[in-house]
Write a protein that holds these residues in place. Sequence first.
Motif, PDB file in Angstrom:
ATOM      1  N   PRO A  21     -15.525 -16.337 -23.154  1.00 38.72           N
ATOM      2  CA  PRO A  21     -14.006 -16.220 -23.179  1.00 38.72           C
ATOM      3  C   PRO A  21     -13.621 -14.708 -23.425  1.00 38.72           C
ATOM      4  N   THR A  22     -12.638 -14.628 -22.688  1.00 39.79           N
ATOM      5  CA  THR A  22     -11.973 -13.113 -22.772  1.00 39.79           C
ATOM      6  C   THR A  22     -11.552 -12.781 -24.257  1.00 39.79           C
ATOM      7  N   GLU A  23     -11.259 -11.275 -24.533  1.00 39.15           N
ATOM      8  CA  GLU A  23     -10.869 -10.886 -25.777  1.00 39.15           C
ATOM      9  C   GLU A  23      -9.583 -11.485 -26.234  1.00 39.15           C
ATOM     10  N   TYR A  24      -8.813 -11.653 -25.323  1.00 42.01           N
ATOM     11  CA  TYR A  24      -7.539 -12.464 -25.617  1.00 42.01           C
ATOM     12  C   TYR A  24      -7.553 -13.718 -25.909  1.00 42.01           C
ATOM     13  N   ARG A  47      -8.717 -16.947 -32.866  1.00 42.48           N
ATOM     14  CA  ARG A  47      -8.844 -16.440 -34.234  1.00 42.48           C
ATOM     15  C   ARG A  47      -7.595 -16.707 -35.006  1.00 42.48           C
ATOM     16  N   GLY A  48      -6.517 -16.675 -34.183  1.00 38.57           N
ATOM     17  CA  GLY A  48      -5.022 -16.958 -34.822  1.00 38.57           C
ATOM     18  C   GLY A  48      -4.987 -18.344 -35.309  1.00 38.57           C
ATOM     19  N   HIS A  49      -5.940 -19.311 -34.864  1.00 35.97           N
ATOM     20  CA  HIS A  49      -5.707 -20.713 -35.109  1.00 35.97           C
ATOM     21  C   HIS A  49      -7.189 -20.946 -36.094  1.00 35.97           C
ATOM     22  N   GLY A  50      -7.587 -19.944 -36.876  1.00 34.21           N
ATOM     23  CA  GLY A  50      -8.908 -19.984 -37.640  1.00 34.21           C
ATOM     24  C   GLY A  50     -10.079 -20.354 -36.912  1.00 34.21           C
ATOM     25  N   ILE A  51     -10.298 -20.148 -35.774  1.00 36.48           N
ATOM     26  CA  ILE A  51     -11.443 -20.379 -34.988  1.00 36.48           C
ATOM     27  C   ILE A  51     -12.253 -18.965 -34.608  1.00 36.48           C
ATOM     28  N   GLU A  52     -13.234 -18.718 -34.886  1.00 37.94           N
ATOM     29  CA  GLU A  52     -13.995 -17.442 -34.456  1.00 37.94           C
ATOM     30  C   GLU A  52     -14.982 -17.977 -33.433  1.00 37.94           C
ATOM     31  N   LEU A  53     -14.632 -17.575 -32.313  1.00 36.55           N
ATOM     32  CA  LEU A  53     -15.422 -17.874 -31.037  1.00 36.55           C
ATOM     33  C   LEU A  53     -16.483 -16.847 -30.708  1.00 36.55           C
ATOM     34  N   PRO A  54     -17.746 -17.277 -30.498  1.00 35.40           N
ATOM     35  CA  PRO A  54     -18.658 -16.342 -30.030  1.00 35.40           C
ATOM     36  C   PRO A  54     -18.170 -15.871 -28.676  1.00 35.40           C
ATOM     37  N   LYS A  55     -19.022 -14.497 -28.317  1.00 35.29           N
ATOM     38  CA  LYS A  55     -18.673 -14.000 -27.185  1.00 35.29           C
ATOM     39  C   LYS A  55     -19.041 -14.905 -25.915  1.00 35.29           C
ATOM     40  N   ALA A  56     -20.258 -15.761 -26.127  1.00 35.29           N
ATOM     41  CA  ALA A  56     -20.600 -16.735 -24.994  1.00 35.29           C
ATOM     42  C   ALA A  56     -20.611 -18.125 -25.919  1.00 35.29           C
ATOM     43  N   VAL A  57     -20.227 -19.041 -25.234  1.00 31.94           N
ATOM     44  CA  VAL A  57     -20.065 -20.551 -25.772  1.00 31.94           C
ATOM     45  C   VAL A  57     -21.036 -21.435 -24.838  1.00 31.94           C
ATOM     46  N   PRO A  58     -22.257 -21.802 -25.452  1.00 34.02           N
ATOM     47  CA  PRO A  58     -22.930 -22.802 -24.568  1.00 34.02           C
ATOM     48  C   PRO A  58     -22.660 -23.948 -24.111  1.00 34.02           C
ATOM     49  N   PRO A  59     -23.147 -24.447 -22.798  1.00 24.50           N
ATOM     50  CA  PRO A  59     -22.763 -25.583 -22.389  1.00 24.50           C
ATOM     51  C   PRO A  59     -22.943 -26.724 -23.484  1.00 24.50           C
ATOM     52  N   GLY A  60     -21.902 -27.908 -23.578  1.00 24.25           N
ATOM     53  CA  GLY A  60     -22.148 -28.948 -24.254  1.00 24.25           C
ATOM     54  C   GLY A  60     -21.614 -28.689 -25.768  1.00 24.25           C
ATOM     55  N   PRO A  82     -18.556 -28.265 -28.530  1.00 25.51           N
ATOM     56  CA  PRO A  82     -17.474 -28.628 -28.381  1.00 25.51           C
ATOM     57  C   PRO A  82     -16.206 -27.412 -28.290  1.00 25.51           C
ATOM     58  N   LEU A  83     -16.774 -26.409 -28.456  1.00 26.85           N
ATOM     59  CA  LEU A  83     -15.566 -25.107 -28.304  1.00 26.85           C
ATOM     60  C   LEU A  83     -15.752 -24.521 -26.637  1.00 26.85           C
ATOM     61  N   ASN A  84     -16.609 -25.030 -25.851  1.00 22.95           N
ATOM     62  CA  ASN A  84     -16.716 -24.654 -24.439  1.00 22.95           C
ATOM     63  C   ASN A  84     -15.692 -25.309 -23.715  1.00 22.95           C
ATOM     64  N   TYR A  85     -14.626 -24.487 -23.480  1.00 23.78           N
ATOM     65  CA  TYR A  85     -13.647 -25.030 -22.763  1.00 23.78           C
ATOM     66  C   TYR A  85     -13.609 -25.119 -21.224  1.00 23.78           C
ATOM     67  N   MET A  86     -14.992 -24.912 -20.638  1.00 27.36           N
ATOM     68  CA  MET A  86     -15.121 -25.100 -19.127  1.00 27.36           C
ATOM     69  C   MET A  86     -15.653 -26.518 -18.934  1.00 27.36           C
ATOM     70  N   GLY A  87     -16.077 -27.226 -20.137  1.00 29.95           N
ATOM     71  CA  GLY A  87     -16.518 -28.404 -19.932  1.00 29.95           C
ATOM     72  C   GLY A  87     -17.679 -28.601 -19.171  1.00 29.95           C
ATOM     73  N   ALA A  88     -17.762 -29.727 -18.406  1.00 22.97           N
ATOM     74  CA  ALA A  88     -18.889 -29.920 -17.653  1.00 22.97           C
ATOM     75  C   ALA A  88     -19.115 -29.259 -16.362  1.00 22.97           C
ATOM     76  N   PHE A  89     -18.080 -28.676 -15.887  1.00 25.35           N
ATOM     77  CA  PHE A  89     -18.299 -27.962 -14.800  1.00 25.35           C
ATOM     78  C   PHE A  89     -17.236 -26.495 -14.547  1.00 25.35           C
ATOM     79  N   LYS A  90     -17.296 -25.788 -13.537  1.00 23.71           N
ATOM     80  CA  LYS A  90     -16.350 -24.708 -13.399  1.00 23.71           C
ATOM     81  C   LYS A  90     -16.589 -24.400 -11.862  1.00 23.71           C
TER      82      LYS A  90
END
Length: 184
Positions: A95-98, A104-117, A119-127
Motif C-alpha cells: 500500500p502507498t503511504e496515502y 489509519r484514519g479508520h483505525g487500521i494500521e497497515l503494514p508496508k507489505a500485506v501478504p497474499p491471503g 484479509p487486508l490484502n486489497y489485491m485479492g487473488a490476482f493483480k
Amino acid sequence: MTRLLLLLTLILSTQPAFAQSAPQTASTDPGRTPLSYSIEISISRNLLTLFAQNPGAEPVAVAEYPVGTVVRGLKTFPLGQGKVTAISLNPWWYPTEYSRQVFRGHGIELPKAVPPGDPLNYMGAFKISLSHKTWKGAIYRIHGNNDPRRVGRRVTGGCFVMGNSEGLELAAKIKVGTLVNIVP
C-alpha cells in the motif's frame, strides 16, 4: 471443431452467472494466427469487456465482467489507451503511504507489505498492472478483492476490482502487452 474453439467454448460456458458471455464468432482456424485479446473498461457502466480478434478482423466481444470503478467525484483516474504491464497471482500488496494514512484514519494500521491471503490484502487473488498514468503515477490495476459487494459499484480510488474467480479467468486468457482502453 478445433481444439482452441472447444477450449474457448468450455471456458465461456463455465463462467459464473453474473459474467455475461457474447457469442463467439472470431475464427479459431488452426491455420491462422491465434486470437489476440483486448480489454475495454467502462467506468460509467462498471463493466469490463474482453474482446477477441483475428489479425485483420474486427474485435468480437467474448465476455463481460462487472467491475468496481472509481468513486464519483474523484478528479484523478485513468482514461484512454494503455496496456497490461504485469500479471500476478496471489500477489503481495504494497500500500502507498496515502493508502496507509486512509486506513489509519479508520483505525487500521497497515503494514508496508500485506501478504497474499491476508484479509487486508486489497489485491485479492490476482493483480493485473496497467500502464495508464495520471499525475499520481502508474499505480492503476485490475485486481481482485475480498468484498464481493464492491464489484459493480463506484467504490475505488482509480483501480478496477473484480470478483477473484472472474479475475483469475481473465488473467489466464490475456498476456502482458494486452491493450486496455478505459472509457468514461
